[in-house]
Write an enzyme that holds these catalytic residues in place. Sequence first.
Site, PDB file in Angstrom:
ATOM      1  N   GLU A  89      -6.128   0.431   1.988  1.00 49.50           N
ATOM      2  CA  GLU A  89      -6.080   1.232   3.207  1.00 49.50           C
ATOM      3  C   GLU A  89      -4.647   1.643   3.575  1.00 49.50           C
ATOM      4  O   GLU A  89      -4.418   2.762   4.026  1.00 49.50           O
ATOM      5  CB  GLU A  89      -6.701   0.425   4.351  1.00 49.50           C
ATOM      6  N   ASP A  90      -3.689   0.739   3.361  1.00 46.63           N
ATOM      7  CA  ASP A  90      -2.337   0.954   3.891  1.00 46.63           C
ATOM      8  C   ASP A  90      -1.231   1.085   2.850  1.00 46.63           C
ATOM      9  O   ASP A  90      -0.065   1.197   3.217  1.00 46.63           O
ATOM     10  CB  ASP A  90      -1.976  -0.194   4.842  1.00 46.63           C
TER      11      ASP A  90
END
Length: 186
Positions: free
Chosen positions: A72-73
């Site tokens: 996600e990051d």
Amino acid sequence: MGSEAAGMGSEVARLLEAVDFAARKHKEQRRMDPEGTPYINHPIAVARILAHEAGVTDLVVLQAALLHDTVEDTATTFAELEERFGAAVRRVVEEVTDDKRLPKAERKRLQIERAPACSRRAKLVKLADKLHNLRDLNRCTPQGWSEERVQEYFRWAARVVSGLRGTSAALEEALQRLFEERGVPT
């Protein structure tokens, strides 16, 4: 060394491999707290909550907790996770990963909607993730957040958690206490 001890050693090594991988992936990132805490503290705290407060010993769950924000990051791919940590870890991380191509409001709505259908392993990671984030919000308000935004996050988290009930009494009770302290209906 007995086979049980050898197996334990390899589990510890595999857990530390996930810590190392996550630390390298998140090395430039900071939390939104005023101190700018290194981001890696968050996935480590999520894994610690699972092990210490919920008694989780499932290596897949603990590795997924450490890796839960990598796709996600960071520039990590699901294929990379599967290659390094196996299909089971990849599946759990996939279940807890938001699609960053979607608008934030849609991602938040989907977390509420999809929570009940998650695997038990993913539910454990989600519960510990929410618990750590809410404790952090209670400890200090992120830069640029109003009190209303904090309260809104608590209300949203309560809706996600309602779909995860029946997974871990210890984590759910800890979350319930936070919601009650904030006056958030559950």
